[in-house]
Design a protein around this motif. Structure first.
Motif, PDB file in Angstrom:
ATOM      1  N   UNK A 184      20.213 -18.918   1.815  1.00 24.10           N
ATOM      2  CA  UNK A 184      20.071 -18.579   0.399  1.00 24.10           C
ATOM      3  C   UNK A 184      20.969 -17.406   0.028  1.00 24.10           C
ATOM      4  N   UNK A 185      21.097 -16.440   0.951  1.00 26.60           N
ATOM      5  CA  UNK A 185      21.940 -15.255   0.717  1.00 26.60           C
ATOM      6  C   UNK A 185      22.811 -15.037   1.943  1.00 26.60           C
ATOM      7  N   UNK A 186      23.986 -15.653   1.972  1.00 26.25           N
ATOM      8  CA  UNK A 186      24.811 -15.540   3.187  1.00 26.25           C
ATOM      9  C   UNK A 186      25.187 -14.122   3.541  1.00 26.25           C
ATOM     10  N   UNK A 187      25.450 -13.273   2.553  1.00 26.39           N
ATOM     11  CA  UNK A 187      25.835 -11.872   2.794  1.00 26.39           C
ATOM     12  C   UNK A 187      26.856 -11.753   3.910  1.00 26.39           C
ATOM     13  N   UNK A 188      28.000 -12.408   3.797  1.00 27.56           N
ATOM     14  CA  UNK A 188      28.967 -12.393   4.910  1.00 27.56           C
ATOM     15  C   UNK A 188      29.455 -11.008   5.263  1.00 27.56           C
ATOM     16  N   UNK A 189      29.571 -10.106   4.263  1.00 31.10           N
ATOM     17  CA  UNK A 189      30.095  -8.777   4.573  1.00 31.10           C
ATOM     18  C   UNK A 189      29.158  -8.007   5.477  1.00 31.10           C
ATOM     19  N   UNK A 248      34.783 -13.469   3.099  1.00 29.68           N
ATOM     20  CA  UNK A 248      35.872 -14.456   3.126  1.00 29.68           C
ATOM     21  C   UNK A 248      36.764 -14.341   1.905  1.00 29.68           C
ATOM     22  N   UNK A 249      38.018 -14.742   2.072  1.00 31.86           N
ATOM     23  CA  UNK A 249      38.958 -14.740   0.956  1.00 31.86           C
ATOM     24  C   UNK A 249      38.544 -15.783  -0.085  1.00 31.86           C
ATOM     25  N   UNK A 250      39.100 -15.635  -1.279  1.00 31.28           N
ATOM     26  CA  UNK A 250      38.751 -16.549  -2.359  1.00 31.28           C
ATOM     27  C   UNK A 250      39.074 -17.991  -1.981  1.00 31.28           C
ATOM     28  N   UNK A 251      40.237 -18.209  -1.367  1.00 30.35           N
ATOM     29  CA  UNK A 251      40.617 -19.568  -0.992  1.00 30.35           C
ATOM     30  C   UNK A 251      39.622 -20.170  -0.009  1.00 30.35           C
ATOM     31  N   UNK A 252      39.121 -19.337   0.902  1.00 33.79           N
ATOM     32  CA  UNK A 252      38.136 -19.819   1.870  1.00 33.79           C
ATOM     33  C   UNK A 252      36.831 -20.162   1.164  1.00 33.79           C
ATOM     34  N   UNK A 253      36.412 -19.299   0.230  1.00 33.78           N
ATOM     35  CA  UNK A 253      35.158 -19.575  -0.483  1.00 33.78           C
ATOM     36  C   UNK A 253      35.261 -20.865  -1.299  1.00 33.78           C
ATOM     37  N   UNK A 254      36.437 -21.078  -1.920  1.00 29.00           N
ATOM     38  CA  UNK A 254      36.627 -22.308  -2.678  1.00 29.00           C
ATOM     39  C   UNK A 254      36.567 -23.523  -1.759  1.00 29.00           C
ATOM     40  N   UNK A 255      37.248 -23.434  -0.627  1.00 31.81           N
ATOM     41  CA  UNK A 255      37.244 -24.550   0.311  1.00 31.81           C
ATOM     42  C   UNK A 255      35.841 -24.848   0.817  1.00 31.81           C
ATOM     43  N   UNK A 256      35.107 -23.819   1.173  1.00 32.57           N
ATOM     44  CA  UNK A 256      33.734 -24.013   1.645  1.00 32.57           C
ATOM     45  C   UNK A 256      32.859 -24.600   0.541  1.00 32.57           C
TER      46      UNK A 256
END
Length: 781
Positions: free
Chosen positions: A292-297, A304-312
């Motif tokens: 529900x809340x990945x909190x990757x940082x 993750x970079x924007x491109x990675x977030x879009x791809x995911x």
């Protein structure tokens, strides 16, 4: 009980298995067992393993009746293991030389952790090797042992089993085992790292991971790649069974999504008619395990970079066509950027060419001189010695030094730094009267009337040079000899160290230049340095005051692509015991270009090994050392001017002489004792032979042949002739028996100890001995 159990499963790798097994059996560290598992291979793997077991008792063969897959084959090996630690190696990969000793030393230094992570390099069919791009994560800083929570970035490394050593009792305690199917490493690697009480890292390439051109499992097209979903189901089932590991769930979701998209986009893995199905299952997995809340940082400190977030996001939503369009757009963007860079380089080159042609129409500046050396690798060699003497004798001369980025700090104050390939660089080449180099300038240089070009060369030639390389294709490597001679025609002066060099240069570089047989200016420092200089340099290098410092400076091999050194400095120090240090100075050709799979990883510093590959001044290294170990390097002709021991290591003399060619038989006329192997070298240093009377006699003969003008005044003779126009005969060189080279480190230490003697006259003499011992008759040993 051995220290290591090295487990090698083998299935249809008969072409690579002998090399794999030999890479283990040839290790210097011998406290191991090699468990080779024949996984029902239909080719010759079983026979190869049986033959290896007959030849070496450390090989323990395991023959499975049928093919079970990589994971179960490893489990069979674990069942037979008796070692303290388990290491895994695939049958087509290899251990690097010295890997097991490096692992053993690191385990001992870190208190025998549960898991030790070490590095690997990918090797290709062409022999090139590329180190893991995340090698910086293995930096050996901070606590020697830690938990995964302290360094979560380790999960960014490839999820493989063969870049780690595992305590066997830890594996048994955690009940770790390999599942069947493809991608079996993932359900083992993450649980092992997450549950380990102590983890350590080793910043060293220990495994060469072969990228097979054809035939590897991951490079095979088939539905077997769908096994990846079952493997991640096992990972998340493990997380669900360990509530204390819940913090790792967001990062594992990210890792899984990255892994699934990598399999999907990799060419040749998935059958074309199954790609849509694979994408649908990937989307279902990402939705099923999403937090529900990945909190990757909060997990690894890097969102993750924007491109990675879009791809995911596209994968999670199951939007197949937009994902494919995005992947195509990214490929197009990379292609456009690549062509744009090419166009920019061509445009810049054309603009600089026009700038150079315009500058050549302007007057030559008679008080400007440009120097460079070793293909712009810093302020060094004979050109540096001449430049320094020129500023001393002709203060009005404006000098500039061409050095590549990264070497600008070596350029001394008062000398203008020029970056090669810039507009300022081409202006200097077009308008400076004096041009000095020890190799060659840019091939586009067109020397003008009124310009003077001095070629200093790079030392006395032992190996074939110039036109003699026409018969040595391994050394010539496509040299354009017509272009070479066009460059030689621009020389006005050719500097020579001795009669042998003069006769060689004039034959292999035929042109109308004037030869200056004046000696080697870079050796002037050896005749002018003081005891305090010697001690200061040793202190800066971190050499213990009473240690015997051996400078190891090999040359490169034209007949080999690999850069395998003949000497293992760590072994030398282990055999010689305390009291010795080794300064490792590889040839600059060994520091550049792509590494090859046969390369031996450089010896890590520490334990008496001091890496001086980046030191800007090799003359300082010579002054700081007690002895030189080399093979065919021209440094030996310089070093004998210090009248210190030289030992020549010629383990491949016949091959080197056949491939490169030499001008005289070094074995018959050496500057010191000759060792034909590493063992002979160790024996020489373990006895007084390296500094005994015979060593001194060989050195004296060598000096008389090749150092007639290296008296501390070579640079002055060059400056007075080339820059000040002194056409008279140069003054006679100081005879050998009257020269006073810098004192050896042992002698420098004794001179630096003040002697409590009465009287002002004697006290003054003691002070002079400390400040300038090379001037005193009493300094001779």
């Amino acid at each position: 009980m051995p220290r290591f159990s090295v487990i090698v499963p083998a299935y249809q790798v008969q072409a690579y298995l002998p090399e794999c097994l030999e890479s283990v059996l040839a290790q210097e560290w011998t406290d191991f067992e090699l468990i080779a598992v024949d996984d029902g291979s239909p080719d010759g793997c079983g026979a190869l393993i049986a033959d290896a077991a007959r030849r070496d008792h450390r090989v323990r063969p395991v023959h499975l009746p049928a093919n079970t897959g990589l994971g179960p084959a490893r489990n069979a090996g674990i069942a037979h293991a008796r070692g303290d630690y388990l290491l895994f190696l695939d049958g087509d990969d290899t251990l690097t030389p010295g890997a097991l000793r490096a692992v053993a030393d690191r385990l001992a230094a870190t208190g025998d952790p549960d898991v030790l992570v070490y590095d690997y390099a990918r090797t290709t069919w062409s022999g090139t090797a590329a180190r893991n791009q995340y090698a910086h994560l293995l930096a050996e800083d901070g606590p020697p042992a830690f938990r995964l929570a302290d360094r979560p970035a380790l999960l960014r490394l490839l999820m493989v089993v063969w870049n780690k050593a595992y305590r066997r009792d830890f594996v048994q305690r955690q009940g770790l085992s390999f599942p069947p199917g493809y991608y079996e490493d993932t359900p083992w690697t993450f649980p092992a790292l997450a549950t380990a009480e102590s983890i350590a890292v080793l910043d060293r390439v220990c495994v060469h991971y072969r990228q097979r051109r054809r035939g590897s499992i991951l490079g095979t097209t088939g539905r077997g790649h769908f096994d990846i979903f079952d493997q991640y189901d096992r990972v998340f089932a493990f997380l669900d069974s360990r509530p204390e590991l819940a913090r790792w769930r967001p990062l594992m979701v990210r890792r899984m999504t990255d892994h699934l998209t990598a399999v999907y986009t990799a060419r040749g893995r998935l059958p074309r008619d199954s790609r849509a199905e694979f994408f649908r299952r990937a989307a279902a997995h990402c939705r099923r395990y999403r937090c529900a809340d990945p909190a990757p940082a909060a997990v690894d400190g890097a969102p993750p970079r924007l491109a990675v977030r879009v791809r995911h996001g596209l994968v999670r939503l199951g939007w197949h066509r937009p994902f494919r369009l995005l992947a195509g757009a990214q490929r197009l963007r990379r292609a456009v950027a690549r062509h744009a860079r090419w166009l920019l380089r061509r445009t810049r080159r054309a603009a600089l060419g026009l700038h150079y042609r315009l500058q050549r129409r302007l007057p030559v500046r008679p008080d400007h001189a440009v120097f460079t050396a070793h293909w712009h690798r810093g302020y060094a060699g004979d050109p540096a010695a001449i430049e320094a003497k020129l500023r001393e004798l002709c203060p009005g001369m404006r000098t500039a030094w061409v050095a590549a980025p990264g070497y600008e700090d070596s350029v001394p104050p008062g000398v203008r730094w020029l970056r090669p390939g810039t507009a300022a660089y081409w202006t200097a080449l077009a308008r400076s009267k004096y041009l000095v180099n020890n190799v060659h300038f840019d091939g586009r240089l067109a020397k003008r009337p009124g310009q003077v070009l001095l070629q200093t060369h790079r030392g006395t030639p032992l190996k074939h040079m110039g036109l003699d390389l026409q018969e040595r294709p391994a050394a010539a490597r496509g040299t354009d000899f017509a272009r070479l001679l066009r460059g030689v025609d621009s020389w006005d002066y050719s500097l020579s160290a001795n009669r042998h060099a003069t006769l060689t240069w004039e034959r292999v570089y035929p042109a109308g230049y004037t030869t200056l047989e004046y000696g080697q200016p870079r050796t002037d420092r050896f005749l002018r340095a003081t005891a305090q200089d010697v001690l200061r340099i040793r202190t800066e290098l971190g050499i213990p005051p009473s240690a015997t410092a051996i400078l190891y400076a090999p040359t490169h091999r034209d007949y080999r692509r690999s850069r395998r050194p003949a000497l293992d400095p760590h072994r030398l120090l282990r055999e010689l015991g305390p009291g010795f240090v080794v300064l490792v100075r590889p040839h600059f050709s060994s520091l550049e270009g792509p590494p090859y799979a046969a390369d031996v990883p450089p010896a890590p510093p520490g334990d008496g090994v001091i890496d001086v590959s980046g030191h800007p001044c090799v003359e300082d290294l010579c002054l700081a050392s007690d002895a030189l170990v080399t093979d065919y390097s021209s440094l030996m002709f310089d070093y004998v001017n210090l009248d210190r021991p030289v030992v020549v290591l010629t383990d491949d003399w016949e091959a080197y002489r056949a491939a490169r060619g030499t001008y005289f038989d070094l074995l018959r006329h050496p500057p010191g004792p000759v060792a034909r192997s590493e063992e002979e070298l160790i024996d020489i240093f373990a006895s007084p032979a390296w500094h005994g009377p015979r060593s001194a006699a060989l050195r004296a003969t060598f000096r008389s042949l090749f150092c007639p003008y290296d008296d501390g005044h070579a640079a002055e003779r060059v400056v007075r002739r080339v820059f000040l126009g002194d056409e008279g005969s140069p003054p006679d060189a100081v005879p050998l028996h009257e020269r006073r080279p810098a004192p050896s480190p042992a002698r420098a230490r004794s001179l630096a100890v003040p002697q409590p003697v009465p009287g002002p006259t004697t006290a003054h003499a003691s002070h002079v001995a400390i400040e300038s011992p090379d001037r005193l008759e009493t300094d001779r040993t």
